[in-house]
Write an enzyme that holds these catalytic residues in place. Structure first.
Site, PDB file in Angstrom:
ATOM      1  N   GLY A 148      -6.972  -8.546  -2.700  1.00 48.64           N
ATOM      2  CA  GLY A 148      -7.056  -7.229  -2.061  1.00 48.64           C
ATOM      3  C   GLY A 148      -8.077  -6.374  -2.785  1.00 48.64           C
ATOM      4  O   GLY A 148      -8.053  -6.270  -4.011  1.00 48.64           O
ATOM      5  N   GLY A 160      -9.059  -3.069  -1.452  1.00 50.52           N
ATOM      6  CA  GLY A 160      -9.035  -1.685  -0.956  1.00 50.52           C
ATOM      7  C   GLY A 160      -7.852  -1.517  -0.022  1.00 50.52           C
ATOM      8  O   GLY A 160      -7.222  -2.501   0.371  1.00 50.52           O
ATOM      9  N   THR A 164      16.926   3.844  -5.343  1.00 44.02           N
ATOM     10  CA  THR A 164      16.228   4.679  -4.368  1.00 44.02           C
ATOM     11  C   THR A 164      17.205   5.680  -3.723  1.00 44.02           C
ATOM     12  O   THR A 164      16.800   6.494  -2.903  1.00 44.02           O
ATOM     13  CB  THR A 164      15.605   3.822  -3.255  1.00 44.02           C
ATOM     14  OG1 THR A 164      16.655   3.076  -2.627  1.00 44.02           O
ATOM     15  CG2 THR A 164      14.562   2.860  -3.805  1.00 44.02           C
ATOM     16  N   LYS A 187       2.778  -6.022  -0.322  1.00 43.65           N
ATOM     17  CA  LYS A 187       3.159  -7.103   0.600  1.00 43.65           C
ATOM     18  C   LYS A 187       2.867  -6.736   2.040  1.00 43.65           C
ATOM     19  O   LYS A 187       2.488  -7.574   2.833  1.00 43.65           O
ATOM     20  CB  LYS A 187       4.663  -7.404   0.484  1.00 43.65           C
ATOM     21  CG  LYS A 187       5.067  -8.011  -0.834  1.00 43.65           C
ATOM     22  CD  LYS A 187       6.555  -8.295  -0.877  1.00 43.65           C
ATOM     23  CE  LYS A 187       7.415  -7.056  -0.891  1.00 43.65           C
ATOM     24  NZ  LYS A 187       7.300  -6.205  -2.066  1.00 43.65           N
ATOM     25  N   ASP A 202       6.603  -3.365  -4.554  1.00 42.86           N
ATOM     26  CA  ASP A 202       5.393  -2.557  -4.368  1.00 42.86           C
ATOM     27  C   ASP A 202       4.109  -3.316  -4.650  1.00 42.86           C
ATOM     28  O   ASP A 202       3.120  -2.738  -5.097  1.00 42.86           O
ATOM     29  CB  ASP A 202       5.410  -1.290  -5.258  1.00 42.86           C
ATOM     30  CG  ASP A 202       6.675  -0.496  -5.084  1.00 42.86           C
ATOM     31  OD1 ASP A 202       7.103  -0.339  -3.931  1.00 42.86           O
ATOM     32  OD2 ASP A 202       7.231  -0.039  -6.100  1.00 42.86           O
ATOM     33  N   GLN A 255      11.122  -5.543  -1.761  1.00 39.05           N
ATOM     34  CA  GLN A 255      11.263  -5.514  -3.222  1.00 39.05           C
ATOM     35  C   GLN A 255      10.516  -6.700  -3.859  1.00 39.05           C
ATOM     36  O   GLN A 255       9.523  -7.126  -3.321  1.00 39.05           O
ATOM     37  CB  GLN A 255      12.743  -5.486  -3.648  1.00 39.05           C
ATOM     38  CG  GLN A 255      13.429  -4.152  -3.365  1.00 39.05           C
ATOM     39  CD  GLN A 255      13.969  -4.037  -1.965  1.00 39.05           C
ATOM     40  OE1 GLN A 255      14.562  -4.954  -1.446  1.00 39.05           O
ATOM     41  NE2 GLN A 255      13.747  -2.914  -1.329  1.00 39.05           N
ATOM     42  N   LYS A 261      -4.997  -5.186  -4.886  1.00 43.09           N
ATOM     43  CA  LYS A 261      -5.506  -4.013  -5.611  1.00 43.09           C
ATOM     44  C   LYS A 261      -6.397  -4.349  -6.802  1.00 43.09           C
ATOM     45  O   LYS A 261      -6.359  -3.657  -7.825  1.00 43.09           O
ATOM     46  CB  LYS A 261      -4.322  -3.127  -6.039  1.00 43.09           C
ATOM     47  CG  LYS A 261      -3.560  -2.557  -4.841  1.00 43.09           C
ATOM     48  CD  LYS A 261      -2.454  -1.617  -5.251  1.00 43.09           C
ATOM     49  CE  LYS A 261      -2.775  -0.186  -4.954  1.00 43.09           C
ATOM     50  NZ  LYS A 261      -1.634   0.730  -5.104  1.00 43.09           N
ATOM     51  N   LEU A 262      -7.167  -5.401  -6.680  1.00 41.06           N
ATOM     52  CA  LEU A 262      -8.088  -5.750  -7.767  1.00 41.06           C
ATOM     53  C   LEU A 262      -9.101  -4.628  -7.978  1.00 41.06           C
ATOM     54  O   LEU A 262      -9.554  -4.371  -9.089  1.00 41.06           O
ATOM     55  CB  LEU A 262      -8.810  -7.069  -7.432  1.00 41.06           C
ATOM     56  CG  LEU A 262      -9.607  -7.695  -8.572  1.00 41.06           C
ATOM     57  CD1 LEU A 262      -8.692  -8.096  -9.728  1.00 41.06           C
ATOM     58  CD2 LEU A 262     -10.393  -8.912  -8.106  1.00 41.06           C
ATOM     59  N   GLY A 288       9.540   0.135   1.352  1.00 37.02           N
ATOM     60  CA  GLY A 288       8.570   0.962   2.051  1.00 37.02           C
ATOM     61  C   GLY A 288       7.256   0.229   2.116  1.00 37.02           C
ATOM     62  O   GLY A 288       6.652  -0.056   1.094  1.00 37.02           O
ATOM     63  N   HIS A 289       6.870  -0.171   3.301  1.00 43.70           N
ATOM     64  CA  HIS A 289       5.580  -0.829   3.471  1.00 43.70           C
ATOM     65  C   HIS A 289       4.576   0.191   3.965  1.00 43.70           C
ATOM     66  O   HIS A 289       4.854   0.903   4.926  1.00 43.70           O
ATOM     67  CB  HIS A 289       5.669  -1.927   4.536  1.00 43.70           C
ATOM     68  CG  HIS A 289       6.347  -3.160   4.041  1.00 43.70           C
ATOM     69  ND1 HIS A 289       6.399  -3.526   2.723  1.00 43.70           N
ATOM     70  CD2 HIS A 289       6.983  -4.136   4.719  1.00 43.70           C
ATOM     71  CE1 HIS A 289       7.038  -4.664   2.605  1.00 43.70           C
ATOM     72  NE2 HIS A 289       7.416  -5.059   3.809  1.00 43.70           N
ATOM     73  N   GLY A 301       8.713   8.748  -3.448  1.00 47.35           N
ATOM     74  CA  GLY A 301       7.641   9.588  -3.980  1.00 47.35           C
ATOM     75  C   GLY A 301       7.593   9.591  -5.506  1.00 47.35           C
ATOM     76  O   GLY A 301       6.783  10.279  -6.114  1.00 47.35           O
ATOM     77  N   ARG A 302       8.480   8.786  -6.136  1.00 41.01           N
ATOM     78  CA  ARG A 302       8.510   8.772  -7.607  1.00 41.01           C
ATOM     79  C   ARG A 302       7.246   8.136  -8.183  1.00 41.01           C
ATOM     80  O   ARG A 302       6.652   7.248  -7.574  1.00 41.01           O
ATOM     81  CB  ARG A 302       9.694   7.931  -8.099  1.00 41.01           C
ATOM     82  CG  ARG A 302      11.022   8.597  -7.926  1.00 41.01           C
ATOM     83  CD  ARG A 302      12.129   7.740  -8.492  1.00 41.01           C
ATOM     84  NE  ARG A 302      12.334   6.528  -7.718  1.00 41.01           N
ATOM     85  CZ  ARG A 302      13.198   5.576  -8.052  1.00 41.01           C
ATOM     86  NH1 ARG A 302      13.896   5.669  -9.161  1.00 41.01           N
ATOM     87  NH2 ARG A 302      13.354   4.520  -7.286  1.00 41.01           N
TER      88      ARG A 302
END
Ligand code: IMP
Length: 420
Positions: free
Chosen positions: A408, A410, A128, A16, A13, A223, A330-331, A40-41, A301-302
């Site tokens: 990154g 945003g 999962t 990537k 997560d 992963q 996600k900085l 999940g991308h 969705g966890r």
């Protein structure tokens, strides 16, 4: 560079999908090398959100894409994705190639995954529940069904009959679950076979030819490093090899064909599922990071557990993958914080401190994080990095001796800064 691997440098997560999407623009072939529908991308393009689980995300950029032998494929999920891409105007035939050697995730794998987790109770792995572990287990015990079996209805029927007979014993006698009806399965999978037939290919040859003719090949892992079956935080891992070397194994190309390894790490850390997590945030900042970063699993969705950036774990990722540059994603999520703890060492139970991930699981399970606190930047990140954000990035580079080349800022595709 002609062959680049993109690898998750944490527990998955890391964002990537977005980095793959970006680098895919300059690639000719995008190759997914392990995992299955557990990944999940999320990619946001032109305001449209794509959540893709099996097909390499390069397909959204219209690139030739391949699924390697080291992957497991759930035919029903794959067909669902093909249908959705078609509905949204994306061509897939002639663009997507699935290795005939990849193994199939079957409905009993999904049933067994859930049943085992339920039985483990408090000791569960937190999978999962998409059948990944049981599918790879059947591969290793050599009773799996492969993608190429879809090409021959007679062989497919034979293999399905054998598998259903054996799995029904497990389901009924061990887990007290409903058995599968063999004829229903055979009918469904003969149907899937017809749909998937045009996509089955020799992906080793495909990659070899691409590299020989000077094309640029991008390998994407799902992963992350710490979920690697051999090198991750076993048993809280997935059942395949997300590390960079997994790309060569999965696609049947020699390891020397890989030129660059881009590690993708969040500017903090998240993990779903159980297992030790030294830099996990204690107190109200846990929920704050979770909310600001929308940290909920794409597949399940966890809620994702959140931690401060862990340089010990990242140093390990640099080592086992041979990471040549890092993308820090996600900085922007950290923009709200006045002070930013960064885990620089672990303190072991005997009081000694280490910069390297402990090799023994008990040391890792009991270690405590040693934080250094860096200053926050207190403003949104625009087209360039605020001074304190630059210092945060430089601190990471200095500690790991690896350049951070992408940051990154945003969710949207264009919210990435390239650093020189
Ligand atoms: P499995 O891959 O479903 O067997 O789950 C094994 C472990 O890997 C669990 O801790 C999962 O939460 C984790 N995991 C599997 N896929 C992903 C992913 O795409 N992102 C993050 N964690 C994952």
């Amino acid at each position: 560079m002609p062959a680049t691997v993109i690898v998750g440098a944490q527990w998955g997560d890391e964002g990537k999908g977005k980095i793959v999407d970006l680098l895919a623009q300059g690639s000719d072939l995008v190759c997914r090398y392990q995992g299955g529908p557990n990944a999940g991308h999320t990619i946001v393009v032109g305001g449209e959100t794509y959540k893709i689980r099996q097909i390499p995300s390069g397909i959204v950029a219209g690139k030739r894409s391949a699924i390697g032998a080291g992957c497991v494929v759930d035919p029903a999920v794959l067909i669902g994705e093909l249908d959705e891409l078609a509905q949204r105007g994306h061509r897939t035939e002639g663009l997507l190639f699935v290795s005939g050697n990849a193994h199939l995730v079957m409905p009993w794998h999904v049933a067994l995954d859930g049943a085992r987790e339920r039985r483990l109770g408090r000791l569960q792995i937190g999978t999962t529940r998409r059948g990944i572990g049981p599918a790879y287990a059947d591969k290793a015990t050599r009773i799996g069904i492969r993608v190429q079996d879809l090409l021959d209805p007679k062989i497919l029927r034979q293999k399905l009959e054998l598998a259903v007979a054996e799995k029904n014993v497990w389901l009924e006698r061990v887990y007290e679950l409903e058995p599968f009806d063999v004829e229903e399965i055979v009918t469904a999978y003969l149907g899937h076979a017809e749909r998937l037939r045009p996509y089955v290919a020799d992906t080793s040859l495909l990659v070899d030819r691409a590299l020989r003719s000077g094309e640029r090949v991008l390998f994407e892992g799902a992963q992350g490093t710490l979920l690697d079956l051999d090198h991750g935080t076993y048993p809280f891992v997935t059942s395949s090899s997300p590390i960079a070397a997994g790309a060569a194994v999965s696609f049947g190309v020699g390891p020397r064909r890989i030129d660059e390894v881009v590690g993708v790490a969040k500017a903090y850390v998240t993990r779903v599922g159980e297992g030790p997590f030294p830099s996990e945030i204690e107190g109200p900042d846990q929920a704050r990071v979770q909310e600001l970063g929308h940290e909920f699993g794409t597949v399940t969705g966890r809620e994702r557990r959140c931690g401060w950036l862990d340089l010990v774990a990242l140093r390990f990722a640099v080592r086992v993958n041979g990471i040549t540059s890092l993308a820090l994603t996600k900085l922007d999520v950290l923009s709200d914080f006045a002070a930013l703890p960064v885990c620089v060492r672990y303190r072991l139970e005997d009081g000694t401190e280490t910069e390297d991930l402990p090799a023994h699981q008990s040391d890792f399970h009991h270690c405590r994080p040693v934080f250094e606190t860096l200053a926050g930047w207190g403003c949104e990140i625009g087209d360039s990095l605020p001074r304190a954000a630059q210092a945060y990035v430089s601190f990471v580079e200095g500690a790991l001796d690896v350049p951070v080349t992408l940051v990154g800022t945003g969710a949207a595709r264009e919210r990435v800064l390239a650093l020189s």
